[in-house]
Write a protein that holds these residues in place. Structure first.
Motif, PDB file in Angstrom:
ATOM      1  N   GLU A 199       0.824  -1.207   0.000  1.00 40.22           N
ATOM      2  CA  GLU A 199       0.000   0.000   0.000  1.00 40.22           C
ATOM      3  C   GLU A 199       0.863   1.263   0.000  1.00 40.22           C
ATOM      4  O   GLU A 199       0.514   2.271  -0.626  1.00 40.22           O
ATOM      5  CB  GLU A 199      -0.954  -0.025   1.190  1.00 40.22           C
ATOM      6  N   ASP A 202       2.089   1.723  -3.425  1.00 44.74           N
ATOM      7  CA  ASP A 202       0.979   2.217  -4.235  1.00 44.74           C
ATOM      8  C   ASP A 202       0.791   3.718  -4.053  1.00 44.74           C
ATOM      9  O   ASP A 202       0.493   4.437  -5.015  1.00 44.74           O
ATOM     10  CB  ASP A 202      -0.303   1.474  -3.865  1.00 44.74           C
ATOM     11  N   LEU A 206       0.534   6.482  -7.025  1.00 41.77           N
ATOM     12  CA  LEU A 206      -0.618   7.368  -7.160  1.00 41.77           C
ATOM     13  C   LEU A 206      -0.193   8.836  -7.114  1.00 41.77           C
ATOM     14  O   LEU A 206      -0.753   9.675  -7.833  1.00 41.77           O
ATOM     15  CB  LEU A 206      -1.631   7.081  -6.055  1.00 41.77           C
ATOM     16  N   THR A 218      -6.441   2.267  -7.935  1.00 44.00           N
ATOM     17  CA  THR A 218      -5.665   1.998  -6.724  1.00 44.00           C
ATOM     18  C   THR A 218      -5.399   0.503  -6.596  1.00 44.00           C
ATOM     19  O   THR A 218      -6.054  -0.326  -7.238  1.00 44.00           O
ATOM     20  CB  THR A 218      -6.401   2.467  -5.471  1.00 44.00           C
TER      21      THR A 218
END
Length: 331
Positions: A199, A202, A206, A218
């Motif tokens: 995460e 990620d 993003l 996502t």
């Protein structure tokens, strides 16, 4: 070590079998000559590890006709720009559809058999040039079903392939399992700690997409749509996949595409975009360095596409324009 990079297994024709989420029994033909194979094709579908894309594009580019659209599954490292340039030098222009991931997740069981773990519900697609998106979307839908989501150009797809970042977290934190050749459940071992790393990776991706003004999926959306589980944390979704027997198995060797494909052809381009956007992807950069140290070689230097494109010299605006138009035939 038998290196993963550019290994070329001999294609096997005849009867083939697929089982699992998709079943198939039938004959598969093998062409003995690339030119003859391309001449007989309505569509060129490139589906192989990223570290074979340049060699394949170099081989196929001289044979592609203006009436033959190309699909790249899945796209990595701005390979569509590389192919666009090769075709432009011949005065040829075709729509190139690029996918953000693969249609299936699967494991080879033998020379003529494969087990399909998942058929993805949604796949991001864009085209080069961007104006061919309706044509490309219609072609992909006709061939593979109503599962394709239009994205705003090649750059959005370059920031939509989540496999490299996810595989970094999984491989780095389960590296000794791979090296020892253990049989281990991949979904099972996306523990809360591993999920948090994915995460965090990620979040870097993003943020880079936001700097380029792009909207991309996502990682939580990716797992939910790809593997048919309710939206939750990355670890919780992987644990559910494991509980349902759909978590798959992690690599049983250090010699894995998670390292020798995903680092140079997945993480390196994202790190490049981070530097270009002024939002460095520090965790991606660290992962490249750590897995290079583990491999005992400079994995970033093994990308054979990016150096020839020299994208970093062009700047953000020029890159964004090029990712919408592709290369033009030189005057």
């Amino acid at each position: 070590m038998a290196e993963f990079e550019r290994r070329q297994a001999q294609p096997v024709g005849g009867d083939h079998h697929a089982g699992g989420a998709l079943t198939f029994e039938g004959k598969v033909g093998v062409a003995g000559d690339l030119g003859a194979a391309v001449a007989a094709a309505d569509v060129i579908l490139l589906t192989m590890p990223g570290n074979g894309h340049r060699a394949a594009m170099d081989a196929v580019a001289p044979h592609i006709r203006p009436d033959q659209p190309v699909i790249v599954s899945s796209h990595s490292s701005f390979g569509a720009l590389y192919l666009s340039r090769a075709l432009a030098l011949r005065g040829v222009s075709v729509p190139i559809s690029v996918w953000g991931t693969t249609l299936l997740t699967a494991r080879v069981q033998g020379p003529t058999s494969v087990r399909v773990n998942t058929v993805r519900q949604k796949i991001d697609v864009a085209t080069l040039p961007a104006g061919a998106i309706e044509e490309g979307h219609a072609l992909c839908t006709a061939l593979f079903g109503d599962r394709f989501v239009r994205r705003d150009g090649l750059l959005a797809i370059a920031l939509s392939n989540l496999n490299p970042q996810n595989h970094l977290g999984i491989a780095l934190l389960n590296l000794t399992r791979m090296e020892k050749g253990e049989t281990w459940g991949q979904g099972e071992h996306v523990t809360p700690a591993v999920g948090r790393v994915i995460e965090a990776l990620d979040a870097e991706r993003l943020a880079i997409a936001d700097r380029f003004g792009l909207k991309v999926r996502t990682v939580r959306e990716h797992f939910s749509l790809s593997f048919h589980v309710p939206m939750a944390s990355v670890s919780e979704m992987n644990q559910q996949m494991h509980a349902e027997g759909r978590g798959g198995f992690g690599p049983a060797a250090f010699d894995s595409r998670y390292i020798f494909e995903d680092v140079p052809f997945g993480l390196v381009p994202t790190a490049l975009l981070g530097r270009m956007s002024g939002h460095p992807a520090l965790l991606h950069e660290a992962g490249i360095a750590l897995l290079s140290a583990a491999a005992g070689r400079d994995l970033a230097s093994e990308n054979d596409i990016l150096p020839s494109l020299e994208l970093e010299r062009q700047g953000m605006d020029a890159l964004m324009a090029l990712c919408r138009t592709g290369y033009a035939h030189p005057a």
